[in-house]
Write a protein that holds these residues in place. Structure first.
Motif, short mmCIF file in Angstrom:
data_model
loop_
_atom_site.label_atom_id
_atom_site.label_comp_id
_atom_site.label_asym_id
_atom_site.label_seq_id
_atom_site.Cartn_x
_atom_site.Cartn_y
_atom_site.Cartn_z
N ARG A 69 -8.15 38.40 -7.33
CA ARG A 69 -8.13 37.83 -8.69
C ARG A 69 -6.72 37.82 -9.25
O ARG A 69 -6.33 36.90 -9.96
CB ARG A 69 -9.06 38.62 -9.60
N TRP A 73 -4.62 34.61 -10.41
CA TRP A 73 -4.07 34.55 -11.76
C TRP A 73 -2.59 34.20 -11.74
O TRP A 73 -2.12 33.43 -12.57
CB TRP A 73 -4.29 35.89 -12.45
N LEU A 83 -9.33 29.73 -13.30
CA LEU A 83 -9.24 31.18 -13.15
C LEU A 83 -10.57 31.84 -12.86
O LEU A 83 -10.61 32.97 -12.39
CB LEU A 83 -8.64 31.80 -14.42
#
Length: 85
Positions: A69, A73, A83
């Protein structure tokens, strides 16, 4: 479970890299590029410490499972990716 083991290995290695920074510099010598760009004396030490702190951060992200993640990002603005997973 696999990402926890890999994260622990990265975290422990980066901690040891940070702790035994001076020994590593004595073994490898100073780097001209680092000394020129980070300061006259201690540029190599600063570079090694920055690398080990970054690796420690990556190891902790891997342990918690947030590394994917975080990478999404960081690179989302470059590739115009959403996202959400």
């Amino acid at each position: 479970m696999k990402h926890i083991i890999i994260g622990l290995i990265i975290t422990i290695a980066s901690f040891l890299f940070l702790k035994y920074n001076e020994w590593l510099i004595r073994q490898t010598g100073t780097w001209y590029w680092a000394e020129r760009h980070f300061g006259s004396e201690g540029g190599t030490r600063l570079l090694f410490k920055l690398i080990s702190i970054f690796a420690l951060f990556v190891g902790l992200l891997t342990i918690t499972g947030l590394h994917e993640r975080f990478i999404k990002w960081i690179f989302a603005p470059l590739f115009k990716m959403p996202l959400t997973p």
